[in-house]
Scaffold this active site. Structure first.
Site, PDB file in Angstrom:
ATOM      1  N   ASN A  69      -1.088  -3.286   7.121  1.00  0.00           N
ATOM      2  CA  ASN A  69      -2.198  -2.750   6.352  1.00  0.00           C
ATOM      3  C   ASN A  69      -2.155  -3.308   4.935  1.00  0.00           C
ATOM      4  O   ASN A  69      -1.190  -3.087   4.196  1.00  0.00           O
ATOM      5  CB  ASN A  69      -2.121  -1.224   6.283  1.00  0.00           C
ATOM      6  N   GLU A  70      -3.168  -4.094   4.598  1.00  0.00           N
ATOM      7  CA  GLU A  70      -3.394  -4.598   3.244  1.00  0.00           C
ATOM      8  C   GLU A  70      -2.212  -5.371   2.658  1.00  0.00           C
ATOM      9  O   GLU A  70      -1.758  -5.081   1.542  1.00  0.00           O
ATOM     10  CB  GLU A  70      -3.810  -3.454   2.311  1.00  0.00           C
TER      11      GLU A  70
ATOM     12  N   GLU B 196     -12.445  -1.218   6.741  1.00  0.00           N
ATOM     13  CA  GLU B 196     -12.309  -0.093   5.816  1.00  0.00           C
ATOM     14  C   GLU B 196     -13.371  -0.251   4.738  1.00  0.00           C
ATOM     15  O   GLU B 196     -13.587  -1.359   4.243  1.00  0.00           O
ATOM     16  CB  GLU B 196     -10.947  -0.062   5.099  1.00  0.00           C
TER      17      GLU B 196
END
Length: 389
Positions: free
Chosen positions: A193-194, A314
């Site tokens: 994630n990211e 997102e």
């Protein structure tokens, strides 16, 4: 495209397009050109993030409600966490560290919980994008590997280059991939994630991390997963930062360590991902809404150039930040631009023990945003009905 009133009426009458609850196909979702297919027909990615569904001690019944709520908006796909790094057993977790040694929690507070997540998703016709670690310190993430293996306070970006850390992460990933190798409810795996060169506040960097550092790691890790699993798709899970020459904008100059175009071009990456938080990123020129629309369109252009599907997986603004008009604009831009799919951050539900986590972005049933989502699910599915484009 802007659908006329008659077409909207016809589409809304086709309720099955918006919120199907049917037996899930035994096939695996595939990338096909700039879109996805399932059993040879178009598969539309529309849905939400529910990072919490396997991490809150939910009963199977509450998991079922959570996925019902998402499916009712026309959702087909949910992104969730496949990680929780801890250094002491506590509630639900997947990975327990003792010094530099890590063990997998296969039991009822670990992977057995995720088995229940899969069962609930399947029962509601939902496919899962499973993210396997976090750039941030929520639920452990990369810095736990760094701190436990090479020492507290060592540079965050060593996660991408240290051989012992890479080996440990691959060992963890292998457990997940092999456990669910033949499970079609898994849409795909995401590497992190990211991912960035920098981590949470308080973490340090080596000063040597660049876009090349993370691109090399993406190439290594995606190839590793593909060597184990030919059934599932692989994506990065990144925010979609570009690395464009002569740009001073942090979203476009590679300063975060991500080169979206280079990562998307890797042959073991099947789909691209990007996130959108203009207020959080101080990107409000000429307005947050307008900046976001351009951000979506630029990723659509990258999708077209590379010939691979790209997801806005997102996005979020607060209710006080012109949320309804902004989301209408962004959803419309996704539909009209040809971007492959979209997942909102984040799903909310009212469960047995109260509401699910709300960071200010959660969308609960009965709210204005929740109620607008089915119309966009219908439009996106209708757009894709002609097959890969």
């Amino acid at each position: 495209m802007i659908l006329n009133v008659r077409l909207i009426t016809l589409l809304e009458a086709a309720v099955s397009l918006a919120s199907p609850v049917a037996k899930q196909s035994a096939g695996f979702v595939k990338a096909d050109g700039q879109g996805f297919t399932l059993d040879g027909t178009p598969y539309t990615v529309f849905g939400a993030n529910s990072y919490w569904v396997g991490l809150m001690g939910l009963t199977p019944d509450d998991m079922d409600v959570a996925f019902q709520n998402i499916a009712a908006t026309g959702g087909t796909t949910v992104r969730t966490w496949g990680f929780n790094e801890v250094t002491a057993p506590s509630k639900d977790y997947y990975h327990l560290w003792n010094g530099s040694t890590a063990t997998i929690n296969y039991g009822p507070t670990g992977l057995e919980i995720f088995d229940n997540v899969i069962a609930a998703a399947k029962a509601n016709g939902i496919r899962l994008i499973v993210t396997l670690t976090n750039n941030w310190d929520d639920y452990g993430g990369m810095d736990v590997y760094v701190n436990q293996i090479i020492g507290q306070g060592q540079p965050h970006d060593y996660f991408y280059t240290n051989p012992d850390i890479i080996a440990a992460y691959q060992e963890y990933v292998k457990v997940w991939v092999e456990r669910y190798l033949d499970e079609p409810t898994i849409f795909g795996w995401e590497l992190a994630n990211e991912p960035r060169c920098t981590g949470s506040i308080g973490s340090v960097t080596s000063g040597t991390c660049t876009t090349t550092t993370i691109t090399n790691w993406v190439r290594t890790m995606s190839a590793f997963i593909k060597s184990l699993d030919c059934n599932h798709l692989v994506g990065v899970g990144d925010e979609g930062w570009f690395d464009w020459t002569n740009s001073m904008d942090m979203a476009y100059n590679g300063s975060k360590g991500i080169n979206f175009d280079a990562n998307l071009a890797i042959d073991t990456i099947d789909f691209g991902t990007f996130h959108l938080y203009p207020y959080t990123w101080d990107e409000e020129t000429p307005s947050a809404m307008s900046w976001g629309q351009t951000w979506i369109e630029n990723h659509r252009d990258a999708q077209m150039t590379c010939g691979k599907p790209v997801l806005m997986e997102e996005f979020g603004v607060l209710a006080s930040q012109n949320q309804i008009a902004t989301y209408e604009n962004w959803y419309t831009t996704v539909v009209e631009s040809g971007l492959a799919g979209v997942l909102i951050w984040q799903a909310g539900s009212n469960l047995t023990n109260g509401t699910t986590p709300d960071d200010g972005f959660a969308i609960y049933p009965g709210t204005a945003i929740y109620d607008m989502e089915p119309a966009y699910a219908v439009q996106l599915k209708a757009r894709n009905a002609g097959g890969p484009y």
